[in-house]
Motif scaffolding. Structure first.
Motif, PDB file in Angstrom:
ATOM      1  N   UNK A   1       0.437  -1.158  -0.032  1.00 57.68           N
ATOM      2  CA  UNK A   1      -0.281   0.155   0.168  1.00 57.68           C
ATOM      3  C   UNK A   1       0.759   1.356  -0.223  1.00 57.68           C
ATOM      4  N   UNK A   2       2.062   1.764   0.950  1.00 57.96           N
ATOM      5  CA  UNK A   2       2.429   2.202   1.029  1.00 57.96           C
ATOM      6  C   UNK A   2       3.637   3.075  -0.602  1.00 57.96           C
ATOM      7  N   UNK A   3       3.811   1.556  -0.972  1.00 61.04           N
ATOM      8  CA  UNK A   3       4.921   1.469  -2.031  1.00 61.04           C
ATOM      9  C   UNK A   3       3.994   2.060  -2.883  1.00 61.04           C
ATOM     10  N   UNK A   4       2.807   2.034  -3.182  1.00 57.80           N
ATOM     11  CA  UNK A   4       1.980   2.374  -4.213  1.00 57.80           C
ATOM     12  C   UNK A   4       1.352   3.444  -4.341  1.00 57.80           C
ATOM     13  N   UNK A   5       1.791   3.723  -2.946  1.00 60.79           N
ATOM     14  CA  UNK A   5       0.829   5.674  -2.646  1.00 60.79           C
ATOM     15  C   UNK A   5       2.248   6.247  -2.607  1.00 60.79           C
ATOM     16  N   UNK A   6       3.589   5.944  -2.759  1.00 60.40           N
ATOM     17  CA  UNK A   6       5.489   6.677  -2.927  1.00 60.40           C
ATOM     18  C   UNK A   6       5.073   6.630  -4.222  1.00 60.40           C
ATOM     19  N   UNK A   7       4.447   5.472  -4.967  1.00 56.54           N
ATOM     20  CA  UNK A   7       4.184   5.615  -6.347  1.00 56.54           C
ATOM     21  C   UNK A   7       3.781   7.111  -7.134  1.00 56.54           C
ATOM     22  N   UNK A   8       2.648   7.222  -6.638  1.00 53.22           N
ATOM     23  CA  UNK A   8       1.704   8.111  -7.111  1.00 53.22           C
ATOM     24  C   UNK A   8       2.282   9.273  -7.024  1.00 53.22           C
ATOM     25  N   UNK A   9       2.462   8.891  -5.616  1.00 51.30           N
ATOM     26  CA  UNK A   9       3.708  11.150  -5.463  1.00 51.30           C
ATOM     27  C   UNK A   9       4.513  11.163  -6.117  1.00 51.30           C
ATOM     28  N   UNK A  10       5.029  10.255  -6.617  1.00 53.16           N
ATOM     29  CA  UNK A  10       6.140  10.252  -7.257  1.00 53.16           C
ATOM     30  C   UNK A  10       5.717  10.729  -8.654  1.00 53.16           C
ATOM     31  N   UNK A  11       4.843  10.600  -9.389  1.00 51.47           N
ATOM     32  CA  UNK A  11       4.162  10.292 -10.348  1.00 51.47           C
ATOM     33  C   UNK A  11       3.545  11.812 -10.744  1.00 51.47           C
ATOM     34  N   UNK A  12       2.958  12.201  -9.446  1.00 50.49           N
ATOM     35  CA  UNK A  12       2.709  13.583  -9.444  1.00 50.49           C
ATOM     36  C   UNK A  12       3.465  14.502  -9.532  1.00 50.49           C
ATOM     37  N   UNK A  13       4.167  14.577  -9.027  1.00 48.53           N
ATOM     38  CA  UNK A  13       5.844  14.797  -8.380  1.00 48.53           C
ATOM     39  C   UNK A  13       5.860  15.617  -9.754  1.00 48.53           C
ATOM     40  N   UNK A  14       6.183  14.894 -10.787  1.00 50.32           N
ATOM     41  CA  UNK A  14       6.950  14.284 -12.418  1.00 50.32           C
ATOM     42  C   UNK A  14       6.136  15.249 -13.124  1.00 50.32           C
ATOM     43  N   UNK A  15       6.024  16.757 -13.372  1.00 47.89           N
ATOM     44  CA  UNK A  15       4.746  17.243 -14.459  1.00 47.89           C
ATOM     45  C   UNK A  15       4.181  16.499 -15.258  1.00 47.89           C
ATOM     46  N   UNK A  16       5.178  16.562 -16.646  1.00 44.39           N
ATOM     47  CA  UNK A  16       3.818  15.168 -17.776  1.00 44.39           C
ATOM     48  C   UNK A  16       3.227  13.832 -16.454  1.00 44.39           C
ATOM     49  N   UNK A  17       4.202  13.286 -16.017  1.00 43.13           N
ATOM     50  CA  UNK A  17       2.435  12.659 -15.872  1.00 43.13           C
ATOM     51  C   UNK A  17       1.560  13.404 -15.276  1.00 43.13           C
ATOM     52  N   UNK A  18       2.156  13.928 -14.057  1.00 51.54           N
ATOM     53  CA  UNK A  18       0.367  14.597 -13.164  1.00 51.54           C
ATOM     54  C   UNK A  18       0.069  15.421 -14.407  1.00 51.54           C
ATOM     55  N   UNK A  19       0.283  16.097 -15.011  1.00 46.92           N
ATOM     56  CA  UNK A  19      -0.483  16.363 -16.319  1.00 46.92           C
ATOM     57  C   UNK A  19      -1.233  15.300 -16.875  1.00 46.92           C
ATOM     58  N   UNK A  20      -1.048  13.963 -16.937  1.00 46.68           N
ATOM     59  CA  UNK A  20      -1.525  13.152 -17.665  1.00 46.68           C
ATOM     60  C   UNK A  20      -3.027  12.323 -16.555  1.00 46.68           C
ATOM     61  N   UNK A  21      -2.352  12.662 -15.217  1.00 44.31           N
ATOM     62  CA  UNK A  21      -2.986  12.384 -13.948  1.00 44.31           C
ATOM     63  C   UNK A  21      -4.302  13.828 -14.116  1.00 44.31           C
TER      64      UNK A  21
END
Lengths: 75, 639
Positions: free
Chosen positions: B1-21
């Protein structure tokens, strides 16, 4: 005496010429950065900075904060 | 669960993938909002979903607006934020959601397509290998490519990329130089051949003596040139940027005024939405980036948007003959012997000459062995191709006429017809016929006499480049009618070369300052003039012309850095290509500006006529930006 380094970043995501201002002013407001220029057409970001105060990672983070991904480039 | 969450935050930090989300979440909200509106008739839930969509998509926009404000700048994001928030306040939730979603989607699509456009340059940067294998006392070592020092020995395996500029020390191979010259046919390399960083070694192992590495290589210079060219603003771009500078504040003013007059807040915020001059500001850069990038890929370096626009308007082209239309190296093209005898009584066949053509060349070669004259070099080279040629025992040169030499009791004279006359050598009718025939073909004629008697002669010619006639034809096809040849040669030589390549206007016996006058004259006649030279002895005329084109620039840094258009390869057909890319780009810029202006006019009219609302306005705006970008990208493959 402080020594300045020139670091070149590249971002191929810039999508409108006005985002250039966003990145430029964000970088220029940081301490340790002498001058930052963003070229829209080529996507090149040139930064003259004091490497002791601002690292390459700091630069990348600052560009990211402005909403764009970038990478460090040798030239 | 934690890894999924941290994966999500790192995706959210990256501008490119954040835009996609953000895009996906807000897109799904809008769709389900429509579902609740239309199918369930649940207005409350529908509205809630629209507000959610607006907030999600708006997150990115408001963040950028805020960042701008912090740096005391008003930007497009600020206008869109005000409009979207205003929309939420007055209860047009779906419009707010649509505006933010479309703005984000448009931005994302634009980034994607621009990425594609900037790829040409990125590909070039990635061509240089990061490491080089150097050889030190029979041992190899791998070091970073930019740390290779001058005179180090670099080993390049078959299939490997050459990491530095330098000369082949040993080994033979063919090398794909398309990265530099745009020519896809591999070039053979052997000992002493120049090689460039970024080119691909094909079939043999070679050892290269390093010349320049890293940022000093020709490829790095090309990349820098292309980048500077792309960033240099074209006149149209400067004009549009001036326009854009008052356009946005103008629209904001208009929005405030129309609110005061009409008290219609929806009209006011709709105006804000269409206040971004998106299509306008990107109209010129996109064409320039693509045009210059395409040219660079074909080995044509154009100095910048301004030159691209100028080159697109060229109506006259002047060639400096030597080294552009011709190879710049005279060659022996004909040899004739005068001491052959006909067999009498009915036999038409000629018997073996007493002096063969090879012998004529042999004696001419001996006499010229001491001379440094370009014609002498050509004669000696041809003579040595056919046989061993000894050095003359004695030698004397008569500048402008010829040479006399002694070899084993023989006296040899080699020179033009007036030289023979001077030396009292009889030039008979047969010789005169040969001279006339050769000069008629534009050859420079050299006669050879041995021991007081004429034995034969040679015709020399600076051969034209094989691609010259087709290049001239193509130039006419793309509408450049005024083609002019400038040369220091005599009339008859110039005439025959001009005929061979297909140029009608010739100026012969030209000195450098005359060339400059011709360029001035063409300009005075109302032409936009381009001048083609090898960049060595025609610098003045090259700078005089509206566009100076330097040929074969791969080896000469000065040409890469100074010519308005530098052709990396020694290929004349690149000239029509460069000019037609420029013409296409110029037309593309104009199309884009027209598209952008029409969009702005139509949107303004539509908004005031009450036909265009926030969502529709944003949609049209984003569509016009995409249309302009896609139109610009056509330049990549357009013929």
């Amino acid at each position: 005496m402080k020594t300045l380094t020139k670091t070149i970043l590249r971002s191929d995501e810039l999508n409108c010429p006005s985002c250039v201002n966003n990145i430029e002013s964000n970088l220029n407001s940081m301490e340790g950065i002498e001058k930052a220029t963003v070229k829209f057409n080529s996507g090149k970001i040139e930064v003259d900075h004091n490497p002791e105060l601002v690292t390459e990672d700091d630069l990348l983070a600052a560009v990211q904060q402005s909403g764009y991904s970038a990478t460090v480039s040798p030239f | 669960m934690m890894t999924l969450f941290s994966q999500f935050t790192s995706m959210f930090k990256n501008p490119t993938s954040r835009k996609k989300i953000l895009l996906i979440v807000s897109g799904i909200s809008i769709l389900s909002g429509w579902f609740f509106f239309g199918v369930m008739e649940a207005t409350f839930t529908g509205n809630a979903l629209m507000i959610l969509a607006a907030l999600v998509a708006g997150y990115e926009i408001i963040q950028k607006a805020w960042l701008g404000l912090k740096n005391r700048q008003t930007n497009i994001e600020l206008l869109v934020s005000i409009a979207a928030i205003g929309g939420l306040l007055i209860g047009i939730y779906w419009e707010s959601a649509a505006v933010t979603f479309l703005f984000l989607l448009g931005g994302w699509l634009e980034s994607r397509t621009l990425q594609n456009t900037r790829k040409t340059l990125k590909n070039l940067v990635e061509l240089v290998p990061e490491t080089a294998t150097i050889v030190r006392e029979d041992e190899t070592e791998t070091i970073p490519a930019q740390e290779v020092e001058k005179d180090m020995l670099v080993q390049v395996k078959p299939g490997g990329r050459i990491p530095v500029d330098g000369k082949v020390e040993s080994g033979e191979s063919s090398v794909d130089e398309s990265a530099i010259t745009g020519e896809s046919i591999p070039v053979d390399k052997k000992q002493g051949s120049k090689v460039f960083a970024g080119t691909i070694n094909q079939n043999g192992r070679i050892f290269v003596r390093a010349g320049k590495a890293g940022a000093d290589t020709t490829l790095a210079k090309i990349i820098r040139r292309v980048e500077e060219a792309q960033d240099a603003k074209a006149p149209t771009q400067r004009f549009i940027e001036r326009f854009a500078r008052w356009y946005t504040p103008g629209i904001v003013g208009l929005s405030v005024i129309s609110f005061i007059i009409t008290q219609n807040i929806e009209l006011a915020i709709t105006l804000l939405v269409i206040g971004c001059p998106g299509a306008l500001v990107i109209s010129t850069p996109i064409s320039v980036i693509t045009g210059i990038g395409r040219a660079a890929k074909e080995g044509i370096l154009i100095k910048g948007g301004e030159y691209l626009e100028n080159a697109g308007k060229i109506s006259a082209l002047a060639f400096d003959k030597t080294g552009t239309l011709t190879q710049g190296k005279p060659k022996v093209t004909e040899v004739f012997s005068l001491q052959s005898k006909k067999v009498p009584d009915g036999f038409e066949k000629e018997v073996e000459s007493e002096i063969t053509e090879d012998e004529v060349l042999y004696w001419a070669g001996i006499a010229e062995s001491g001379s440094e004259h370009p014609l002498a070099k050509a004669i000696l080279e041809e003579a040595r191709n056919r046989q061993e040629v000894p050095e003359a025992d004695s030698f004397q040169s008569y500048t402008g006429f010829g040479v006399s030499a002694g070899y084993l009791e023989n006296e040899i004279l080699v020179g033009n017809p007036s030289f023979m006359k001077e030396k009292n050598i009889r030039v008979d009718d047969e010789a005169l016929q040969h001279i006339e025939a050769l000069s008629g073909k534009g050859r420079t004629v050299v006669l050879v006499a041995k021991n007081g008697e004429l034995i034969g002669g040679l015709g020399l010619f600076d051969t034209i480049r094989p691609d010259a006639p087709s290049a001239i034809r193509k130039l006419r096809e793309i509408g450049i009618e005024e083609l002019v040849m400038l040369t220091g040669d005599t009339d008859s030589t110039a005439q025959s070369i001009a005929e061979e390549v297909g140029i009608k206007t010739i100026y012969s016996r030209m000195f450098p300052e005359d060339k400059h006058k011709i360029i001035e004259q063409l300009k005075a006649d109302g032409h936009r003039v381009a001048m083609v030279g090898d960049g060595i002895n025609d610098a003045l005329a090259l700078t005089d012309a509206d566009i100076g084109i330097a040929m074969g620039a791969a080896g000469t840094d000065v040409a890469i850095e100074s010519a308005d258009i530098a052709l990396m390869a020694d290929d004349l057909t690149k000239i029509p290509e460069a000019l037609s890319i420029s013409k296409l780009t110029l037309r593309n810029i104009r199309q884009n500006v027209v598209i952008a202006l029409i969009t702005v006019a139509a949107l303004l009219t539509g908004v005031f006529a009450g036909e265009v609302h926030m969502a529709g306005g944003m949609l049209i705006h984003e569509l016009s930006v995409m249309l302009v970008i896609l139109n610009g990208m056509r330049l990549k493959w357009m013929k």
